[in-house]
Design an enzyme around this catalytic site. Structure first.
Site, PDB file in Angstrom:
ATOM      1  CG  PHE A 190       3.839   6.036 -13.651  1.00  0.00           C
ATOM      2  CD1 PHE A 190       4.794   5.126 -13.275  1.00  0.00           C
ATOM      3  CD2 PHE A 190       3.087   6.662 -12.674  1.00  0.00           C
ATOM      4  CE1 PHE A 190       5.011   4.848 -11.927  1.00  0.00           C
ATOM      5  CE2 PHE A 190       3.296   6.390 -11.322  1.00  0.00           C
ATOM      6  CZ  PHE A 190       4.258   5.491 -10.958  1.00  0.00           C
TER       7      PHE A 190
ATOM      8  CD  GLN B   5      -5.210   9.407  -8.450  1.00  0.00           C
ATOM      9  OE1 GLN B   5      -4.163   9.623  -7.857  1.00  0.00           O
ATOM     10  NE2 GLN B   5      -5.326   9.560  -9.745  1.00  0.00           N
TER      11      GLN B   5
ATOM     12  CG  HIS C  67      -2.707   4.467  -5.888  1.00  0.00           C
ATOM     13  ND1 HIS C  67      -2.415   3.174  -6.211  1.00  0.00           N
ATOM     14  CD2 HIS C  67      -1.711   5.225  -6.425  1.00  0.00           C
ATOM     15  CE1 HIS C  67      -1.289   3.146  -6.909  1.00  0.00           C
ATOM     16  NE2 HIS C  67      -0.845   4.377  -7.059  1.00  0.00           N
TER      17      HIS C  67
ATOM     18  CG  LEU D  98       0.920   4.099  -3.013  1.00  0.00           C
ATOM     19  CD1 LEU D  98      -0.539   4.159  -3.369  1.00  0.00           C
ATOM     20  CD2 LEU D  98       1.614   5.395  -3.366  1.00  0.00           C
TER      21      LEU D  98
ATOM     22  CD  GLU E 245       0.225   4.500 -12.062  1.00  0.00           C
ATOM     23  OE1 GLU E 245      -0.266   5.218 -11.184  1.00  0.00           O
ATOM     24  OE2 GLU E 245       0.059   4.695 -13.273  1.00  0.00           O
TER      25      GLU E 245
ATOM     26  NE  ARG F  83      -1.697   6.781  -9.791  1.00  0.00           N
ATOM     27  CZ  ARG F  83      -0.871   7.505  -9.052  1.00  0.00           C
ATOM     28  NH1 ARG F  83      -1.338   8.511  -8.351  1.00  0.00           N
ATOM     29  NH2 ARG F  83       0.404   7.221  -9.018  1.00  0.00           N
TER      30      ARG F  83
ATOM     31  CG  HIS G  87      -2.783   8.048  -3.826  1.00  0.00           C
ATOM     32  ND1 HIS G  87      -1.787   7.773  -2.929  1.00  0.00           N
ATOM     33  CD2 HIS G  87      -2.181   8.460  -4.961  1.00  0.00           C
ATOM     34  CE1 HIS G  87      -0.610   8.016  -3.503  1.00  0.00           C
ATOM     35  NE2 HIS G  87      -0.821   8.449  -4.726  1.00  0.00           N
TER      36      HIS G  87
ATOM     37  NE  ARG H  55      -1.817  13.049  -8.051  1.00  0.00           N
ATOM     38  CZ  ARG H  55      -0.885  12.105  -7.915  1.00  0.00           C
ATOM     39  NH1 ARG H  55       0.122  12.028  -8.760  1.00  0.00           N
ATOM     40  NH2 ARG H  55      -0.963  11.231  -6.917  1.00  0.00           N
TER      41      ARG H  55
END
Lengths: 249, 249, 603
Positions: free
Chosen positions: C121, C234, C236, C250, C253, C314, C379, C414
């Protein structure tokens, strides 16, 4: 841009009617979008449950033109121009208001199932993918309760007193087939959950938005396990002689 | 919890607008035709054997001095019982004939008289695996019949359309029989772990194959139902000298 | 006066997502009486939307991994603005929490040798995300839900809390209503755990559900707690952009973790251009190396090849997509193309089943045959209620917070997968912290009858006045936040935004609804707006006060990351009469042994 005609149930179980609304149709719109449009424009007090709008939470269950479905997955372009779209709450559970029903019965049923019961051990669990493929299918369930709603045992015969319903057979199957579970829920399935009430007419499978093969992969294998335990004297004798252990380990 | 069957949101038997009745109607007609034909043939007690060809309705041929009726009666209870207790057929005829329910979200019979498969006679559906054992033996005999049909009465090797059709029938019957839900359970589905021992790994491979067949159990069921009827019709027609067996060489 | 029912619990937990459930389980396991309150039905909380996985340094796939590396990745991802102690506890305890989930019945995907499988990730140095296809959040919430149910936790479903009560400075309970019929309910409690999630609904394009209306932030702020790092929201990078009905939903990821490639309308793989100098070494140098990495990942083999550039953090990917669009190289609907269709279709369906269905059914796009169109979507909020790391206690005695509504753990940005692990690590700690507090407290603090009357009056008011439609007001708030405090910020815009929010406050005080209290979403929104405006204002003010770009906070007028003062302070807001007070408080100092981890890296 074209308009769609919706008939939405407004009211409670005793007093209510289908009300007509008109909604502008945008590309890719789903029925839940149309309901939201009504809420924002005409009726802020229109009651509807929803959370994710992406078919992941299973909140927006309803009956669209008589078919139990998730409103967030029912596209408006499925309907023909001018076709009336009738949106009703799910039938099997008591209406609270408009499209919202009281599904609390399901949570009570869930409590009665014996939970996951692994044998105590401190070692890392080695479990292979092929051992859990079956279980993972059942764990896709998003608890939309469409299967509970469409199941005729609950819907037409109102046997909530006797039958646990497809959702909880799926949960039980996920526990029973877990390679680390040690509990035996067969007596419960037969005598309290009444798996025998299911006549495998497969409507639960047809409406499942997660495409879980509820009947073939969960209910029928459980029925066969119940047969092992209670209806197959020959098999029992053979197993006794051969000393076969069902749980494998 | 109140019974919600008579709610304003759900008047009538269904709000579905599609042709939900078409499917049960087709099933009802399809079964009806087959059952009528099979009954007629069972009691006809004639035209079931010609040269090296034996009708699947009469195989294995059980001729006893004390039995004065059609020999088919002695054997047909096996395939009939196998199909009657089959998980797919159960769905089909519960919907088409018993209307429990006739379609998804369509009310057929209602009220609390329904007991599913928990009471006599439907509790006998649990014997499906015993019918499977018997049907597998009968299937073996049918394969034998099909293979020996390549040997003409004079001992010479021959190929006819009828023989090929008998083989096709056996192939379809095999696909149906070995895609059986009960067999899927017995061959490996009962195990909760597929990867620990060599026996489990073997069971997994068999189960995996049976699962593939089982996914199309409905298709195999219909195809083999037609093929077995048509094989018999073919043999009857040859025996009654209406058409030739179609010898190729 | 309207009647209300009363319940008494040692601890009440507000919110039944991953953090709330885990907290309630812990309270119950410590022998106290717990009540769990949720706005939706049990098991529908936003945690079910989490897709990619839960980050824990189990080192099952990459044996080099360990808590120190996870800690470092988290701090680097957060641009060192994180509460170091939270990041440390998180990295150290996440593996145990994951193993615990497995013992409670979670069924994670497996490696070939039968261990929990982990995937790569963005921002994580090693393959670290334990997952279940792309529905990890569902697995987590169902596991916790069943564990909680079988422990006998009392659950109040579809119940909204509108007020926290205090006895002196101590928390004494909460008040709210059942959404179902609008009847009122009073909870007497010794301690309250807030686990209400985020604030996404203040923006128009968001991956968040309706529940994300800043409830915990609003309640805590009103009760006297402070909110830190609120400028760090954040976006996304990959949300759906088309059709309009699903805009913002969403796209995990995990698509990029499995080898998804980002391209602009010219077909260029643009992410290489946007890799910051400092992290460039960690990424593949060219297409060939990226391809080698993906192939090794698919085959489950180890490789020397470095990760593809799409796996940058991100904030970085979101900015890249924004700039590509601004410079005219975006996709037709204002996004870019994300492509996984070059891989075997069956594998894509197996590893990303929900994504496959989501696009097939909602957008009519087959992701195994062609690219997806994706763009940034609001997000997650890194900021939130300030808590003590070890106990999750806020500065209000008896008030605890965990999960997204708490701040500090993620700093300025994050990492994917760190949210689910955050929920279970700090959910448990909040449950334990609240239990310890409740135990030493002894009896129940008292609740003032006048406070209850005031709470009822506040809820009833929208029925008894004329005023704007709450949906219109919410829409205006979205527009203000989109236009003035979006992905890219500058002082003059934010100042206008803050002005407009002040005006909007007046409307919020006047919103009115018709109908009755029985499941009336319009009425529910009236109260939610009051929570939303707290976060909206906090975000705008905090963002305006930080003259630099850092992590998810990007300023057009201050594009560089400051190495001086702004690297050492958190922004904090709190209630001061009718005004929002803004302070900059020093970061907790990291002990020497942890600092060394970063120095070793520099050498």
């Amino acid at each position: 841009m074209r308009k769609a005609k919706l008939k939405v149930y407004r009211g409670t179980a005793d007093a209510g009617e289908f009300k007509d609304y008109e909604v502008q149709v945008e590309e890719g719109m789903v029925v839940l979008d149309a309901i939201h449009a009504i809420q924002a424009k005409d009726s802020p007090d229109l009651a509807v449950r929803w959370n994710c709008k992406a078919a992941k939470c299973g909140s927006c269950s309803a009956e669209v033109n008589g078919m139990p479905s998730l409103m967030c997955k029912t596209r408006m372009d499925r309907f023909e121009e001018g076709e009336e779209i009738r949106v009703a709450p799910i039938k099997t559970f008591p209406i609270i208001k408009d499209l919202v029903t009281d599904v609390s019965w399901n949570y009570e049923v869930n409590k009665k199932i014996k939970g996951f019961s692994p044998a105590p051990d401190d070692k890392e669990w080695i479990i292979h993918q092929e051992d859990i493929d079956r279980v993972q299918e059942f764990r896709k369930c998003i608890e939309c309760f469409l299967c509970q709603n469409v199941c005729h045992v609950l819907r037409d015969h109102d046997r909530k007193d006797a039958f646990m319903g497809p959702r909880f057979l799926v949960r039980t199957a996920g526990l029973e087939m877990h390679p680390k579970d040690t509990a035996n829920r067969m007596q419960y399935l037969k005598d309290e959950g009444h798996i025998g009430m299911c006549n495998i007419t497969k409507c639960c499978t047809e409406v499942c938005p997660e495409d879980i093969h509820i009947t073939d992969n969960a209910i029928i294998p459980l029925k066969e396990r119940v047969v092992d335990e209670f209806y197959d004297p020959l098999g029992k004798v053979i197993k006794k002689i051969m000393g076969t252990d069902k749980k494998g380990w | 919890m109140t019974n919600t069957i008579e709610s304003k949101a759900h008047p009538g038997r269904t709000a579905r607008t599609d042709n939900w009745w078409a499917n049960p109607l087709m099933v009802a007609v399809g079964f009806g035709v087959f059952i009528a034909y099979a009954t007629f043939r069972t009691f006809e007690n004639n035209y079931f054997e010609v040269d090296q060809y034996l009708s699947p309705f009469y195989s294995p041929k059980l001729a006893f001095d004390w039995w004065h009726f059609s020999p088919a009666i002695l054997i047909l209870w096996i395939p009939a019982g196998f199909r009657a207790t089959c998980y797919y057929y159960r769905k089909a005829y519960y919907r088409a004939y018993f209307m429990t329910p006739p379609g998804c979200a369509v009310m057929g019979t209602s009220g609390t008289g329904y007991s599913g498969e928990t009471k006599f006679p439907f509790i006998l559906q649990n014997m499906h695996r015993y019918f499977f054992y018997c049907a597998a033996l009968v299937l073996l005999v049918l394969w034998y019949d099909a293979i020996i049909s390549f040997r003409a009465p004079d001992g010479r090797f021959t190929v006819s359309l009828l023989s090929l059709f008998m083989c096709l029938n056996c192939y379809l019957l095999s696909g149906y029989t070995f895609g059986c839900h009960a067999w899927r359970h017995l061959c490996g589905g009962a195990v909760s772990c597929f990867s620990k021992t060599e026996q489990q790994k073997a069971q997994f491979r068999i189960w995996h194959f049976v699962t593939k067949l089982n996914e199309h159990h409905q298709g195999w069921a219909w195809a083999s139902l037609f093929s077995v009827g048509l094989t018999d019709l073919y043999i009857r027609s040859v025996a009654a000298k209406i058409i030739p067996p179609g010898v190729l060489f | 006066m309207a009647t209300y029912e009363t319940h008494e619990h040692d601890v009440i937990v507000i919110g039944a997502g991953g953090a709330g459930l885990r907290a309630a389980i812990e309270v119950s396991a410590m022998g106290l009486n717990v009540g769990l309150i949720c706005k939706s039905l049990l098991g529908k909380a936003h945690t079910v939307m989490a897709e990619g996985g839960v980050a824990a340094a189990l080192a099952n796939v990459d044996p080099q991994d360990g808590w120190e590396t996870h800690f470092k990745d988290t701090m680097n991802g957060g641009k060192l603005l994180n509460n170091w102690r939270m990041a440390q506890l998180h990295a150290q305890e996440a593996p145990d929490r994951v193993r615990e989930l497995e013992r409670w019945g979670a069924v994670f995907d497996r490696t070939k040798d039968g261990r929990i499988l982990q995937r790569a990730f963005g921002g994580h140095k090693w393959k670290r995300l334990c997952h279940v296809g792309d529905r990890t959040g569902l697995e987590m919430i169902r596991t916790l839900q069943d564990q909680g149910v079988h422990q006998g936790i009392t659950v109040y479903m579809e119940c909204t809390i509108s007020k926290l009560f205090k006895d002196g400075d101590k928390i004494s309970g909460a008040f709210g209503y059942y959404r179902e019929d609008g009847r009122y309910v009073l909870f007497k409690a010794k301690a309250v755990v807030l686990a209400t999630g985020g604030v996404g609904k203040i923006y128009s394009v968001t991956s968040n559900s309706w529940e994300y209306t800043s409830d915990g932030q609003g309640l805590a702020y009103e009760a006297g707690a402070d909110l830190i790092d609120m400028e760090f929201v954040q976006f996304h990078p990959t949300g759906m952009v088309w059709p309009p009905g699903v805009r913002g939903i969403l796209v995990t990821e995990g698509v990029r973790g499995e080898g998804g490639i980002l391209r602009n309308s010219k077909g260029e793989r643009f992410m290489w251009k946007y890799l910051p100098e400092s992290t460039k070494d960690g990424f593949a140098a060219d297409e060939a190396e990226a391809k080698e990495w993906v192939e090794a990942a698919i085959a489950g083999k180890r490789t020397e090849a470095r990760r593809p550039p799409e796996l940058s953090t991100r904030d970085n990917v979101a900015r890249a997509i924004y700039i590509e669009n601004k410079e005219g190289r975006g996709s037709p609907h204002g996004g870019v193309f994300l492509d996984i269709s070059y891989q075997d279709p069956e594998r894509v369906k197996k590893k990303l089943p929900s994504m496959y269905h989501q696009f097939k059914e909602l957008a009519d796009v087959d992701i195994t045959a062609g690219p997806m169109e994706v763009g940034p979507t609001c997000h997650y909020i890194m900021g939130g209620i300030r808590v003590e790391a070890d106990t999750a206690a806020t500065r209000v005695p008896g008030l605890f917070a965990a999960g997204e509504c708490a701040g500090g753990m993620h700093g300025a940005n994050r990492l994917g997968g760190n949210s689910l692990s955050d929920l279970i690590v700090f959910g448990r700690r909040a449950g334990a912290g609240a239990s310890d507090y409740a135990k030493q407290l002894g009896g129940f603090p008292s609740i003032n009858e006048k406070d209850i009357e005031a709470a009822i009056e506040e809820l009833e008011a929208p029925f008894h006045r004329e005023g704007p439609n709450p949906y219109d007001v919410a829409k205006q708030m979205n527009n203000i936040m989109d236009a003035h405090v979006g992905i890219f910020r500058e002082a003059k815009e934010m100042e206008i935004g803050i002005e407009k929010l002040q005006e909007l406050k007046k409307d919020i005080a006047k919103v009115a609804v018709k109908g009755d209290k029985r499941f009336n979403p319009g009425w529910h929104l009236c109260r939610d707006l009051k929570n939303m405006i707290v976060s909206a204002e906090a975000i705008a003010r905090s963002a305006n006060s930080r003259p630099e770009s850092r992590g998810a906070h990007s300023r057009l007028d201050f594009p560089d990351t400051d190495k001086g003062k702004w690297a050492t302070v958190n922004t904090a807001v709190s209630k001061d009469g009718d005004q929002m007070k803004l302070e900059h408080t020093p970061l907790p100092a990291m002990p020497e042994d942890l600092k060394k981890l970063f120095e070793a890296d520099k050498k």
